[in-house]
Design an enzyme around this catalytic site. Sequence first.
Site, PDB file in Angstrom:
ATOM      1  N   LYS A 109      -6.992  17.663  13.140  1.00  0.00           N
ATOM      2  CA  LYS A 109      -7.333  17.860  14.541  1.00  0.00           C
ATOM      3  C   LYS A 109      -8.832  17.666  14.796  1.00  0.00           C
ATOM      4  O   LYS A 109      -9.250  17.391  15.906  1.00  0.00           O
ATOM      5  CB  LYS A 109      -6.931  19.262  15.009  1.00  0.00           C
ATOM      6  CG  LYS A 109      -5.460  19.604  14.866  1.00  0.00           C
ATOM      7  CD  LYS A 109      -4.588  18.763  15.775  1.00  0.00           C
ATOM      8  CE  LYS A 109      -3.199  19.317  16.004  1.00  0.00           C
ATOM      9  NZ  LYS A 109      -2.415  19.613  14.824  1.00  0.00           N
TER      10      LYS A 109
HETATM   11  C1  LIG Z   1      -1.098  19.429  14.571  1.00  0.00           C
HETATM   12  C2  LIG Z   1      -0.708  19.240  13.166  1.00  0.00           C
HETATM   13  C3  LIG Z   1       0.331  18.380  12.797  1.00  0.00           C
HETATM   14  C4  LIG Z   1       1.190  17.676  13.799  1.00  0.00           C
HETATM   15  O1  LIG Z   1       0.485  16.700  14.516  1.00  0.00           O
HETATM   16  P1  LIG Z   1       1.069  16.178  15.900  1.00  0.00           P
HETATM   17  O2  LIG Z   1       0.049  15.273  16.419  1.00  0.00           O
HETATM   18  O3  LIG Z   1       1.246  17.385  16.763  1.00  0.00           O
HETATM   19  O4  LIG Z   1       2.360  15.525  15.602  1.00  0.00           O
HETATM   20  C5  LIG Z   1       0.586  18.205  11.452  1.00  0.00           C
HETATM   21  N1  LIG Z   1      -0.129  18.848  10.512  1.00  0.00           N
HETATM   22  C6  LIG Z   1      -1.128  19.686  10.835  1.00  0.00           C
HETATM   23  C7  LIG Z   1      -1.845  20.381   9.740  1.00  0.00           C
HETATM   24  C8  LIG Z   1      -1.460  19.912  12.161  1.00  0.00           C
HETATM   25  O5  LIG Z   1      -2.456  20.752  12.460  1.00  0.00           O
END
Ligand SMILES: *Cc1c(COP(=O)(O)O)cnc(C)c1O
Length: 447
Positions: A109
């Site tokens: 993120k």
């Molecule tokens: C948010 C997240 C995901 C999923 O990503 P999306 O874009 O919501 O599909 C997978 N792994 C981690 C560690 C995340 O923080």
Amino acid sequence: MAIKYYSTNNSTPLVSFKEALIQGLAPDKGLFMPVEIPKLSLKEIFAMKEKKYWEIAFIVAKKFLQDEVPEEELERICKEAYDFEVPLEKVYEKKYLMRLDRGPTASFKDFAARMMSRLMQFFLKQEGKSLTILTATSGDTGSAVANAFFGLDNIKIVILFPKEEVSERQRKQMTTLGNNIRAIAVDGKFDDCQELAKQAFVDKKLAKLSLSSANSINFGRLLPQTVYYFYAYSKLFERKGEKAVFSVPSGNFGDICGGLIAKNMGLPVKKFIIATNENNEFPKFLNTGKYEKLTPSRKCLSNAMNVGHPSNLVRLIALYNGQMDETGKIVKMPDMKKMNEEIFSISVSDKETRQTIRRTYNNYNTILEPHGAVGWFALQHAPEGVTTGLCISFETAHPAKFPETINQVIAIKPNLPKSLEGLEEKKEQFKEMANDYAEFKQLLLKK
Ligand SMILES: *Cc1c(COP(=O)(O)O)cnc(C)c1O
């Protein structure tokens, strides 16, 4: 000519990137998508082999933003945002793990949040405006956004998280900052948090707060998430004409939409693997053409993927010429045949997730956390022929964010990255709230 953005619900006039970024959600509750996706030539993509991550980010972002952000400004933003490494780890022949966990909050993120915060700041300064950003989180968006926006004086952050479904460390990353960051624990699921936020965005009585979103409903988050697909491919391809397979652990489908946009820009992709945990609404849909959201969502080890109705499915469907409204109703059927040719999807149980963490450690000495393990399992179980060539599976969080699971399964304690040190001693501050919109609205209106 600057690229314009339409709403997937088709009842909003076209907007610029700036407007899409600042509004977040379209007023008709649709999500913004580019009317036309800009292209990168193979020559441009091959030339990325020698470039640094931030330089690749600049090349990709420029395609979208060259008419809205001055070149030097964009270059500076990319350079500042991406000052950490992006390891590509060979697990065995042609099979790689891309670790997207080296940013300041140790999940992928950070890639989006760091660029988005800088772009928002740039545009807000231009306009002399301020904003309140409402963010629902399943664990990692909250901390990445909090970190990326911390201390900015024209932006306030309000984070909603599901009280029982974030790890201790994830919670502390959001609740120990203070200043312009407020965190609220909701007695509910991630989907409930997301629903509360969406209601607030279209609530006219809250217009004076200038609410925006840092969730992946914001197109500003997808743009940075196209970059690492180009990065991985350009570093790893060995011959021209080669195509890559990407396995993406998915929850709200922002990450995978970044990949689909990269493919539409010209990236040579053989197949995308959408790996979900036990929230299997998408693999089911891909098989049957019938979509049923899961309410409530299922609680799994890979908690950031506990999503029973992925927001960005609307975008994925738009990319295959269909239309889905914000409730999950399919207004126009997408091209299911093409979707099945380009995408494979599989649901991975918690048992299989643990098994994958154990086997990958025993066989390759590679440490995975639950999200990355879901992606890796899916890669191992793709149909024959799909995974014969170059494959890249994403590790989306740092193993040290999930010490309990990892210790249980392989009896080791993953090393804490610098960014997570000292969290235990910090003082937490957050409000608790029922899953109730009226109460939430009161909270927002208070000061
Ligand atoms: C948010 C997240 C995901 C999923 O990503 P999306 O874009 O919501 O599909 C997978 N792994 C981690 C560690 C995340 O923080």
